[in-house]
Design a protein around this motif. Structure first.
Motif, PDB file in Angstrom:
ATOM      1  N   PRO A   1      -7.925  -4.254  -8.650  1.00 29.16           N
ATOM      2  CA  PRO A   1      -7.253  -3.895  -7.399  1.00 29.16           C
ATOM      3  C   PRO A   1      -6.573  -2.532  -7.503  1.00 29.16           C
ATOM      4  CG  PRO A   1      -5.934  -5.477  -8.601  1.00 29.16           C
ATOM      5  CD  PRO A   1      -7.216  -5.322  -9.375  1.00 29.16           C
ATOM      6  N   ILE A   2      -6.345  -1.949  -6.344  1.00 26.05           N
ATOM      7  CA  ILE A   2      -5.622  -0.674  -6.237  1.00 26.05           C
ATOM      8  C   ILE A   2      -4.225  -0.985  -5.722  1.00 26.05           C
ATOM      9  CG2 ILE A   2      -5.519   1.542  -5.046  1.00 26.05           C
ATOM     10  CD1 ILE A   2      -8.592   1.362  -4.732  1.00 26.05           C
ATOM     11  N   LEU A   3      -3.216  -0.458  -6.407  1.00 27.99           N
ATOM     12  CA  LEU A   3      -1.830  -0.643  -5.977  1.00 27.99           C
ATOM     13  C   LEU A   3      -1.305   0.677  -5.420  1.00 27.99           C
ATOM     14  CD1 LEU A   3       0.474  -2.831  -6.012  1.00 27.99           C
ATOM     15  CD2 LEU A   3       1.354  -1.588  -8.000  1.00 27.99           C
ATOM     16  N   PRO A   4      -1.142   0.780  -4.090  1.00 27.52           N
ATOM     17  CA  PRO A   4      -0.627   2.027  -3.514  1.00 27.52           C
ATOM     18  C   PRO A   4       0.881   2.153  -3.705  1.00 27.52           C
ATOM     19  CG  PRO A   4      -1.107   0.445  -1.774  1.00 27.52           C
ATOM     20  CD  PRO A   4      -1.480  -0.213  -3.072  1.00 27.52           C
ATOM     21  N   VAL A   5       1.308   3.343  -4.093  1.00 29.10           N
ATOM     22  CA  VAL A   5       2.733   3.611  -4.297  1.00 29.10           C
ATOM     23  C   VAL A   5       3.091   4.901  -3.560  1.00 29.10           C
ATOM     24  CG1 VAL A   5       4.522   4.165  -5.992  1.00 29.10           C
ATOM     25  CG2 VAL A   5       2.772   2.465  -6.549  1.00 29.10           C
ATOM     26  N   ALA A   6       4.154   4.837  -2.767  1.00 22.95           N
ATOM     27  CA  ALA A   6       4.630   6.008  -2.035  1.00 22.95           C
ATOM     28  C   ALA A   6       5.931   6.498  -2.659  1.00 22.95           C
ATOM     29  CB  ALA A   6       4.850   5.659  -0.570  1.00 22.95           C
TER      30      ALA A   6
END
Length: 194
Positions: free
Chosen positions: A137-142
């Motif tokens: 999975p890809i974990l998006p972080v802002a």
């Protein structure tokens, strides 16, 4: 030991000096390979992401950093590995895939370089390709406020993006570009969602 000690010190500095806030920390899967992707506006960004998440992150870092002797030794000890941004770096790709397939966390800035304006840039397809090839999975972080030295830092961790329809497939360039755009839109949503 060094990683844990430095992480503790940097977290304390971020709390006192930058009044940092982390939103969505529980979104990081507790086990298995995860590809962490984030916007990139400051040299501080890898430290902030590494301290915000509870699992150790192996960052893909530009090869130029590994030409500075003391810094190279330090970032290698912290788990970073070099990538040549001028060409398709097969060695870096293999290393990232190995970490992911061994159930570890890899960090990458899909824009490829820091944004000089702070605005999101178009993502390269490398992060999407790694997620597809590793079935992770890809974990998006802002990241908000990492530019400058006095801004309050906010880290927003999105929900993991699972893409089973692309895993174990030969995703086309168009599919990888669409996935890259989807990830950047999620990072943008996190940034703008106050």
């Amino acid at each position: 030991m060094l990683y844990t000690t430095l992480r503790f010190i940097i977290r304390y500095i971020l709390l006192i000096w930058r009044r940092w806030k982390i939103v969505g920390r529980d979104n990081l899967p507790v086990s298995g390979g995860v590809l962490v992707v984030s916007n990139h506006v400051s040299n501080l960004d890898p430290l902030v992401v590494g301290c915000a998440l509870t699992r150790r992150i192996h960052f893909m870092a530009k090869v130029e950093l590994f030409k500075i002797p003391i810094l190279a030794s330090l970032i290698r000890m912290l788990g970073a590995f070099p990538v040549n941004r001028e060409r398709s770096d097969r060695k870096a790709i293999r290393m990232a895939l190995e970490y992911l397939q061994n159930g570890e966390v890899v960090g990458i800035f899909p824009e490829g370089t820091r944004s000089k304006t702070g605005e999101l840039q178009k993502a390269q397809i490398g992060a999407a390709m790694l997620a597809v090839k590793s079935n992770t999975p890809i974990l998006p972080v802002a990241l908000i406020g990492t530019r400058g030295i006095f801004n309050k830092v906010v880290v927003k961790i999105g929900e993991p993006l699972y893409i089973p329809e692309l895993w174990r497939s030969r995703a086309s360039k168009e599919q990888l570009e669409a996935l890259s755009e989807q990830v950047m839109k999620e990072i943008e949503r996190l940034i703008n969602n106050q």
